[in-house]
Design a protein around this motif. Structure first.
Motif, PDB file in Angstrom:
ATOM      1  N   ARG A   1       8.036  -0.881  36.594  1.00 48.91           N
ATOM      2  CA  ARG A   1       7.604   0.334  37.306  1.00 48.91           C
ATOM      3  C   ARG A   1       8.635   0.868  38.301  1.00 48.91           C
ATOM      4  O   ARG A   1       8.542   2.017  38.703  1.00 48.91           O
ATOM      5  N   VAL A   2       9.611   0.051  38.703  1.00 46.74           N
ATOM      6  CA  VAL A   2      10.652   0.546  39.616  1.00 46.74           C
ATOM      7  C   VAL A   2      11.924   0.924  38.864  1.00 46.74           C
ATOM      8  O   VAL A   2      12.925   1.267  39.468  1.00 46.74           O
ATOM      9  N   GLY A   3      11.873   0.871  37.533  1.00 45.79           N
ATOM     10  CA  GLY A   3      13.007   1.320  36.724  1.00 45.79           C
ATOM     11  C   GLY A   3      14.028   0.252  36.391  1.00 45.79           C
ATOM     12  O   GLY A   3      15.099   0.561  35.877  1.00 45.79           O
ATOM     13  N   SER A   4      13.721  -1.010  36.674  1.00 46.51           N
ATOM     14  CA  SER A   4      14.638  -2.109  36.333  1.00 46.51           C
ATOM     15  C   SER A   4      14.339  -2.613  34.926  1.00 46.51           C
ATOM     16  O   SER A   4      13.184  -2.601  34.488  1.00 46.51           O
TER      17      SER A   4
ATOM     18  N   VAL B   1      19.676 -14.369  17.739  1.00 45.23           N
ATOM     19  CA  VAL B   1      19.301 -14.550  19.148  1.00 45.23           C
ATOM     20  C   VAL B   1      20.507 -14.262  20.042  1.00 45.23           C
ATOM     21  O   VAL B   1      20.384 -13.617  21.086  1.00 45.23           O
ATOM     22  N   GLU B   2      21.691 -14.707  19.622  1.00 44.80           N
ATOM     23  CA  GLU B   2      22.909 -14.445  20.407  1.00 44.80           C
ATOM     24  C   GLU B   2      23.176 -12.952  20.519  1.00 44.80           C
ATOM     25  O   GLU B   2      23.670 -12.490  21.545  1.00 44.80           O
ATOM     26  N   GLN B   3      22.837 -12.187  19.482  1.00 49.28           N
ATOM     27  CA  GLN B   3      23.051 -10.736  19.527  1.00 49.28           C
ATOM     28  C   GLN B   3      22.269 -10.109  20.676  1.00 49.28           C
ATOM     29  O   GLN B   3      22.819  -9.356  21.480  1.00 49.28           O
ATOM     30  N   VAL B   4      20.976 -10.424  20.786  1.00 48.06           N
ATOM     31  CA  VAL B   4      20.171  -9.847  21.864  1.00 48.06           C
ATOM     32  C   VAL B   4      20.632 -10.401  23.213  1.00 48.06           C
ATOM     33  O   VAL B   4      20.635  -9.686  24.220  1.00 48.06           O
ATOM     34  N   ALA B   5      21.072 -11.653  23.252  1.00 46.86           N
ATOM     35  CA  ALA B   5      21.554 -12.243  24.504  1.00 46.86           C
ATOM     36  C   ALA B   5      22.837 -11.550  24.984  1.00 46.86           C
ATOM     37  O   ALA B   5      23.008 -11.310  26.180  1.00 46.86           O
ATOM     38  N   VAL B   6      23.711 -11.197  24.057  1.00 51.04           N
ATOM     39  CA  VAL B   6      24.944 -10.477  24.415  1.00 51.04           C
ATOM     40  C   VAL B   6      24.590  -9.109  24.996  1.00 51.04           C
ATOM     41  O   VAL B   6      25.127  -8.698  26.020  1.00 51.04           O
ATOM     42  N   TYR B   7      23.677  -8.395  24.347  1.00 48.17           N
ATOM     43  CA  TYR B   7      23.255  -7.090  24.862  1.00 48.17           C
ATOM     44  C   TYR B   7      22.673  -7.245  26.264  1.00 48.17           C
ATOM     45  O   TYR B   7      22.906  -6.430  27.152  1.00 48.17           O
ATOM     46  N   ASN B   8      21.919  -8.321  26.450  1.00 45.07           N
ATOM     47  CA  ASN B   8      21.238  -8.501  27.731  1.00 45.07           C
ATOM     48  C   ASN B   8      22.193  -8.899  28.849  1.00 45.07           C
ATOM     49  O   ASN B   8      21.846  -8.763  30.017  1.00 45.07           O
ATOM     50  N   LYS B   9      23.383  -9.349  28.534  1.00 45.55           N
ATOM     51  CA  LYS B   9      24.374  -9.613  29.591  1.00 45.55           C
ATOM     52  C   LYS B   9      24.702  -8.316  30.321  1.00 45.55           C
ATOM     53  O   LYS B   9      24.956  -8.323  31.517  1.00 45.55           O
ATOM     54  N   THR B  10      24.678  -7.215  29.613  1.00 52.11           N
ATOM     55  CA  THR B  10      24.914  -5.903  30.217  1.00 52.11           C
ATOM     56  C   THR B  10      23.636  -5.357  30.852  1.00 52.11           C
ATOM     57  O   THR B  10      23.665  -4.777  31.924  1.00 52.11           O
TER      58      THR B  10
ATOM     59  N   HIS C   1       8.455 -13.762  15.426  1.00 53.78           N
ATOM     60  CA  HIS C   1       8.827 -13.184  16.716  1.00 53.78           C
ATOM     61  C   HIS C   1       9.296 -14.346  17.588  1.00 53.78           C
ATOM     62  O   HIS C   1       8.676 -15.403  17.603  1.00 53.78           O
ATOM     63  N   LEU C   2      10.360 -14.111  18.320  1.00 53.41           N
ATOM     64  CA  LEU C   2      10.862 -15.113  19.250  1.00 53.41           C
ATOM     65  C   LEU C   2      11.002 -14.420  20.608  1.00 53.41           C
ATOM     66  O   LEU C   2      11.666 -13.388  20.713  1.00 53.41           O
ATOM     67  N   PHE C   3      10.350 -14.982  21.636  1.00 57.24           N
ATOM     68  CA  PHE C   3      10.381 -14.386  22.962  1.00 57.24           C
ATOM     69  C   PHE C   3      10.953 -15.379  23.958  1.00 57.24           C
ATOM     70  O   PHE C   3      10.676 -16.579  23.894  1.00 57.24           O
ATOM     71  N   LEU C   4      11.732 -14.868  24.892  1.00 56.92           N
ATOM     72  CA  LEU C   4      12.397 -15.687  25.900  1.00 56.92           C
ATOM     73  C   LEU C   4      12.190 -15.079  27.276  1.00 56.92           C
ATOM     74  O   LEU C   4      12.157 -13.855  27.427  1.00 56.92           O
ATOM     75  N   LYS C   5      12.097 -15.938  28.290  1.00 55.97           N
ATOM     76  CA  LYS C   5      11.939 -15.489  29.674  1.00 55.97           C
ATOM     77  C   LYS C   5      13.034 -16.122  30.510  1.00 55.97           C
ATOM     78  O   LYS C   5      13.313 -17.320  30.390  1.00 55.97           O
ATOM     79  N   PHE C   6      13.647 -15.316  31.386  1.00 62.86           N
ATOM     80  CA  PHE C   6      14.696 -15.826  32.252  1.00 62.86           C
ATOM     81  C   PHE C   6      14.103 -16.782  33.281  1.00 62.86           C
ATOM     82  O   PHE C   6      13.114 -16.474  33.941  1.00 62.86           O
ATOM     83  N   ASN C   7      14.718 -17.946  33.392  1.00 64.15           N
ATOM     84  CA  ASN C   7      14.306 -18.963  34.362  1.00 64.15           C
ATOM     85  C   ASN C   7      15.320 -18.917  35.511  1.00 64.15           C
ATOM     86  O   ASN C   7      16.474 -19.305  35.340  1.00 64.15           O
ATOM     87  N   SER C   8      14.897 -18.420  36.660  1.00 68.47           N
ATOM     88  CA  SER C   8      15.833 -18.238  37.781  1.00 68.47           C
ATOM     89  C   SER C   8      16.320 -19.579  38.346  1.00 68.47           C
ATOM     90  O   SER C   8      17.368 -19.632  38.979  1.00 68.47           O
ATOM     91  N   ASN C   9      15.578 -20.663  38.127  1.00 62.76           N
ATOM     92  CA  ASN C   9      16.019 -21.979  38.613  1.00 62.76           C
ATOM     93  C   ASN C   9      17.173 -22.525  37.789  1.00 62.76           C
ATOM     94  O   ASN C   9      18.163 -23.016  38.335  1.00 62.76           O
ATOM     95  N   THR C  10      17.050 -22.441  36.459  1.00 65.59           N
ATOM     96  CA  THR C  10      18.085 -23.006  35.585  1.00 65.59           C
ATOM     97  C   THR C  10      19.133 -21.970  35.187  1.00 65.59           C
ATOM     98  O   THR C  10      20.157 -22.315  34.617  1.00 65.59           O
TER      99      THR C  10
ATOM    100  N   GLY D   1      20.434  -7.046  31.576  1.00 68.72           N
ATOM    101  CA  GLY D   1      19.828  -7.888  32.606  1.00 68.72           C
ATOM    102  C   GLY D   1      18.309  -7.879  32.653  1.00 68.72           C
ATOM    103  O   GLY D   1      17.721  -7.952  33.734  1.00 68.72           O
ATOM    104  N   ALA D   2      17.646  -7.821  31.499  1.00 68.87           N
ATOM    105  CA  ALA D   2      16.185  -7.856  31.459  1.00 68.87           C
ATOM    106  C   ALA D   2      15.672  -9.280  31.701  1.00 68.87           C
ATOM    107  O   ALA D   2      16.327 -10.250  31.328  1.00 68.87           O
ATOM    108  N   SER D   3      14.492  -9.382  32.312  1.00 71.83           N
ATOM    109  CA  SER D   3      13.868 -10.688  32.577  1.00 71.83           C
ATOM    110  C   SER D   3      13.349 -11.348  31.306  1.00 71.83           C
ATOM    111  O   SER D   3      13.263 -12.565  31.216  1.00 71.83           O
ATOM    112  N   TYR D   4      12.970 -10.528  30.318  1.00 76.64           N
ATOM    113  CA  TYR D   4      12.439 -11.024  29.051  1.00 76.64           C
ATOM    114  C   TYR D   4      13.283 -10.480  27.905  1.00 76.64           C
ATOM    115  O   TYR D   4      13.765  -9.345  27.970  1.00 76.64           O
ATOM    116  N   MET D   5      13.427 -11.295  26.870  1.00 74.83           N
ATOM    117  CA  MET D   5      14.110 -10.871  25.650  1.00 74.83           C
ATOM    118  C   MET D   5      13.240 -11.255  24.463  1.00 74.83           C
ATOM    119  O   MET D   5      12.483 -12.222  24.525  1.00 74.83           O
ATOM    120  N   GLY D   6      13.392 -10.501  23.386  1.00 69.59           N
ATOM    121  CA  GLY D   6      12.672 -10.839  22.171  1.00 69.59           C
ATOM    122  C   GLY D   6      13.454 -10.415  20.957  1.00 69.59           C
ATOM    123  O   GLY D   6      14.338  -9.557  21.022  1.00 69.59           O
TER     124      GLY D   6
END
Length: 157
Positions: A89-92, A111-120, A134-143, A122-127
């Motif tokens: 909702r804040v545009g991130s 999976v590496e393809q979407v991860a490479v895109y997400n380096k630019t 379907h494969l879904f991933l969530k960024f873990n700020s601790n690790t 910076g989404a919290s979730y990827m799929g």
């Protein structure tokens, strides 16, 4: 309808059933994209993308106005194009999804393809989805890594 060329329309995808507007013109099928408000050439990847968008809007409550589809990004000075990005909702950047044709198996490479895109992005979730898996991933700020999750959250949770 030319079902030999469009046999993917008969494939059983791992989504609820949705009604789509499909038309044939000059020997090609097109599907109406409710977000972009226009007909697009119906490819196997577009079939998966339209199912994913419908699922996210109708079942997960993601507002249509926060979607961005098939936009270009630069990664290491290379032009790339992501499939689905949903903002919060804040545009991130919130959720980045890459869609593949049903015959493309999900692998480490996809999976590496979407991860490479997400380096630019910076989404919290990827799929990633080929419509059947379907494969879904969530960024873990601790690790500082992405952990696989079984399902995407409802929007706003």
């Amino acid at each position: 309808m030319m079902m030999d060329r469009y046999g993917f329309l008969n494939l059983s995808l791992n989504f609820p059933e949705f009604e789509f507007k499909i038309q044939e013109s000059e020997g090609k099928l097109s599907i109406f994209d409710s977000l972009r408000k226009k007909y697009l050439i119906l490819t196997p990847e577009e079939w998966v993308r339209q199912h994913m968008v419908s699922f996210l809007v109708q079942y997960k409550g993601y507002p249509k106005g926060l979607f961005s589809l098939e936009k270009g990004i630069f990664y290491n000075s290379l032009q790339k194009r992501f499939d689905i990005l949903i903002l919060d909702r804040v545009g991130s950047p919130f959720l980045l999804i890459e869609c593949k044709a049903p015959e493309i198996s999900l692998s480490k490479k996809t999976v590496e393809q979407v991860a490479v895109y997400n380096k630019t992005i910076g989404a919290s979730y990827m799929g990633i989805s080929n419509g059947k898996q379907h494969l879904f991933l969530k960024f873990n700020s601790n690790t500082k890594n992405y952990d696989q999750i079984s399902d995407l959250p409802q929007f706003g949770i």
